[in-house]
Motif scaffolding. Sequence first.
Motif, PDB file in Angstrom:
ATOM      1  N   THR A  87       0.802  -1.225   0.000  1.00 57.04           N
ATOM      2  CA  THR A  87       0.000   0.000   0.000  1.00 57.04           C
ATOM      3  C   THR A  87       0.835   1.276   0.000  1.00 57.04           C
ATOM      4  O   THR A  87       0.345   2.332  -0.388  1.00 57.04           O
ATOM      5  CB  THR A  87      -0.922   0.048   1.229  1.00 57.04           C
ATOM      6  OG1 THR A  87      -0.117   0.076   2.412  1.00 57.04           O
ATOM      7  CG2 THR A  87      -1.871  -1.130   1.242  1.00 57.04           C
ATOM      8  N   GLY A  88       2.076   1.186   0.475  1.00 53.67           N
ATOM      9  CA  GLY A  88       2.899   2.387   0.618  1.00 53.67           C
ATOM     10  C   GLY A  88       2.534   3.197   1.851  1.00 53.67           C
ATOM     11  O   GLY A  88       3.133   4.227   2.121  1.00 53.67           O
ATOM     12  N   HIS A  89       1.556   2.727   2.606  1.00 53.52           N
ATOM     13  CA  HIS A  89       1.139   3.395   3.839  1.00 53.52           C
ATOM     14  C   HIS A  89       1.839   2.701   4.991  1.00 53.52           C
ATOM     15  O   HIS A  89       1.466   1.588   5.376  1.00 53.52           O
ATOM     16  CB  HIS A  89      -0.375   3.286   4.035  1.00 53.52           C
ATOM     17  CG  HIS A  89      -1.162   4.054   3.034  1.00 53.52           C
ATOM     18  ND1 HIS A  89      -2.280   4.756   3.378  1.00 53.52           N
ATOM     19  CD2 HIS A  89      -0.997   4.240   1.710  1.00 53.52           C
ATOM     20  CE1 HIS A  89      -2.768   5.342   2.300  1.00 53.52           C
ATOM     21  NE2 HIS A  89      -2.009   5.027   1.277  1.00 53.52           N
ATOM     22  N   GLY A  90       2.869   3.332   5.526  1.00 56.59           N
ATOM     23  CA  GLY A  90       3.597   2.702   6.611  1.00 56.59           C
ATOM     24  C   GLY A  90       4.765   3.548   7.069  1.00 56.59           C
ATOM     25  O   GLY A  90       4.754   4.770   6.953  1.00 56.59           O
ATOM     26  N   GLN A  91       5.784   2.888   7.543  1.00 54.57           N
ATOM     27  CA  GLN A  91       6.937   3.566   8.104  1.00 54.57           C
ATOM     28  C   GLN A  91       7.913   4.019   7.019  1.00 54.57           C
ATOM     29  O   GLN A  91       9.105   3.716   7.066  1.00 54.57           O
ATOM     30  CB  GLN A  91       7.633   2.644   9.116  1.00 54.57           C
ATOM     31  CG  GLN A  91       6.768   2.297  10.304  1.00 54.57           C
ATOM     32  CD  GLN A  91       6.344   3.525  11.089  1.00 54.57           C
ATOM     33  OE1 GLN A  91       7.157   4.381  11.402  1.00 54.57           O
ATOM     34  NE2 GLN A  91       5.062   3.625  11.395  1.00 54.57           N
ATOM     35  N   PHE A  92       7.401   4.720   6.053  1.00 53.61           N
ATOM     36  CA  PHE A  92       8.201   5.326   4.996  1.00 53.61           C
ATOM     37  C   PHE A  92       8.101   6.832   5.184  1.00 53.61           C
ATOM     38  O   PHE A  92       7.016   7.367   5.375  1.00 53.61           O
ATOM     39  CB  PHE A  92       7.680   4.927   3.608  1.00 53.61           C
ATOM     40  CG  PHE A  92       7.592   3.452   3.402  1.00 53.61           C
ATOM     41  CD1 PHE A  92       8.741   2.694   3.235  1.00 53.61           C
ATOM     42  CD2 PHE A  92       6.364   2.806   3.381  1.00 53.61           C
ATOM     43  CE1 PHE A  92       8.667   1.331   3.054  1.00 53.61           C
ATOM     44  CE2 PHE A  92       6.276   1.443   3.197  1.00 53.61           C
ATOM     45  CZ  PHE A  92       7.435   0.696   3.045  1.00 53.61           C
ATOM     46  N   ASN A  93       9.230   7.502   5.113  1.00 55.54           N
ATOM     47  CA  ASN A  93       9.235   8.941   5.378  1.00 55.54           C
ATOM     48  C   ASN A  93       8.342   9.715   4.406  1.00 55.54           C
ATOM     49  O   ASN A  93       7.777  10.746   4.772  1.00 55.54           O
ATOM     50  CB  ASN A  93      10.658   9.491   5.379  1.00 55.54           C
ATOM     51  CG  ASN A  93      11.416   9.062   6.615  1.00 55.54           C
ATOM     52  OD1 ASN A  93      10.836   8.565   7.579  1.00 55.54           O
ATOM     53  ND2 ASN A  93      12.719   9.233   6.595  1.00 55.54           N
ATOM     54  N   ALA A  94       8.214   9.235   3.183  1.00 58.02           N
ATOM     55  CA  ALA A  94       7.332   9.916   2.230  1.00 58.02           C
ATOM     56  C   ALA A  94       5.896   9.904   2.736  1.00 58.02           C
ATOM     57  O   ALA A  94       5.191  10.918   2.673  1.00 58.02           O
ATOM     58  CB  ALA A  94       7.418   9.250   0.858  1.00 58.02           C
ATOM     59  N   TYR A  95       5.451   8.761   3.243  1.00 58.87           N
ATOM     60  CA  TYR A  95       4.089   8.659   3.785  1.00 58.87           C
ATOM     61  C   TYR A  95       3.966   9.479   5.065  1.00 58.87           C
ATOM     62  O   TYR A  95       2.989  10.215   5.252  1.00 58.87           O
ATOM     63  CB  TYR A  95       3.732   7.197   4.050  1.00 58.87           C
ATOM     64  CG  TYR A  95       2.405   7.029   4.748  1.00 58.87           C
ATOM     65  CD1 TYR A  95       1.217   7.221   4.059  1.00 58.87           C
ATOM     66  CD2 TYR A  95       2.338   6.709   6.096  1.00 58.87           C
ATOM     67  CE1 TYR A  95      -0.010   7.089   4.690  1.00 58.87           C
ATOM     68  CE2 TYR A  95       1.126   6.577   6.742  1.00 58.87           C
ATOM     69  CZ  TYR A  95      -0.047   6.769   6.033  1.00 58.87           C
ATOM     70  OH  TYR A  95      -1.245   6.636   6.671  1.00 58.87           O
ATOM     71  N   LEU A  96       4.945   9.352   5.965  1.00 52.64           N
ATOM     72  CA  LEU A  96       4.903  10.089   7.230  1.00 52.64           C
ATOM     73  C   LEU A  96       4.940  11.601   6.985  1.00 52.64           C
ATOM     74  O   LEU A  96       4.258  12.363   7.674  1.00 52.64           O
ATOM     75  CB  LEU A  96       6.062   9.659   8.126  1.00 52.64           C
ATOM     76  CG  LEU A  96       6.040   8.191   8.563  1.00 52.64           C
ATOM     77  CD1 LEU A  96       7.319   7.844   9.325  1.00 52.64           C
ATOM     78  CD2 LEU A  96       4.809   7.875   9.380  1.00 52.64           C
ATOM     79  N   PHE A  97       5.703  12.035   5.994  1.00 51.17           N
ATOM     80  CA  PHE A  97       5.756  13.451   5.624  1.00 51.17           C
ATOM     81  C   PHE A  97       4.389  13.922   5.114  1.00 51.17           C
ATOM     82  O   PHE A  97       3.904  14.991   5.478  1.00 51.17           O
ATOM     83  CB  PHE A  97       6.840  13.661   4.561  1.00 51.17           C
ATOM     84  CG  PHE A  97       6.959  15.071   4.079  1.00 51.17           C
ATOM     85  CD1 PHE A  97       7.549  16.045   4.869  1.00 51.17           C
ATOM     86  CD2 PHE A  97       6.493  15.424   2.824  1.00 51.17           C
ATOM     87  CE1 PHE A  97       7.670  17.354   4.419  1.00 51.17           C
ATOM     88  CE2 PHE A  97       6.604  16.730   2.362  1.00 51.17           C
ATOM     89  CZ  PHE A  97       7.194  17.694   3.169  1.00 51.17           C
ATOM     90  N   LYS A  98       3.759  13.097   4.295  1.00 51.41           N
ATOM     91  CA  LYS A  98       2.431  13.426   3.758  1.00 51.41           C
ATOM     92  C   LYS A  98       1.397  13.569   4.883  1.00 51.41           C
ATOM     93  O   LYS A  98       0.491  14.384   4.806  1.00 51.41           O
ATOM     94  CB  LYS A  98       2.015  12.319   2.794  1.00 51.41           C
ATOM     95  CG  LYS A  98       0.708  12.529   2.114  1.00 51.41           C
ATOM     96  CD  LYS A  98       0.516  11.415   1.095  1.00 51.41           C
ATOM     97  CE  LYS A  98      -0.922  11.024   1.013  1.00 51.41           C
ATOM     98  NZ  LYS A  98      -1.147   9.924   0.094  1.00 51.41           N
TER      99      LYS A  98
END
Length: 147
Positions: A87-98
Motif C-alpha cells: 500500500t505504501g502506507h507505513g513507516q516510509f518517510n514519504a508517507y509520514l511526511f504526507k
Amino acid sequence: MAAVQRRGPLRVTCAYRTVSEEAVLVIAGAAPIDLLTFERATLYNVKINGDNSNEARARLKKETLHISGWLSRKHGETDFYLTQLLTGHGQFNAYLFKMNLHRTPTWKYCPDKIDDAEHTFFECDRWKDYRSSTEEILGARLSPRAW
C-alpha cells in the motif's frame, strides 16, 4: 455496509485506516459487499428459475471474484510489513511526511531519494544484501515491474 465490512480487513491486514477500501479488501482476500450482494441476488434468481445446482453457485462465485489469482496464491499470508509494502502506507518517510508526521520525505541513508515503498524495497543500498539474498533464493531479479 461497506464501512462496516472494511473494519475486518483493516484488522486482518494490519493496515492503516488511510488505506483505500478497495486495496484493503484485495489484500485481505475479501470481495466487496456490493459484489457479494449482486452475487446473492443473482443466485436467488437462479434458484427461482429452477437451477439449484452447485455448478451454478460455483460459476457465480467465480464471476464475483476477479481477484482469484491473489486469493489462491500459495506464498504465505499477509502481515503488517507486506501490507505496508503493497500500500505504501507505513513507516516510509514519504508517507509520514504526507501525514505531517516527519520533517522530510527523504531518508538518512539516501538523502537525495524519496523514502517510499518502491525505493526501500527495490533500490535502497541500505537493504542491498537482503534484496540480493532474496533474489538468489527466487532465482530472479526483483523489480516493481515484475509484480
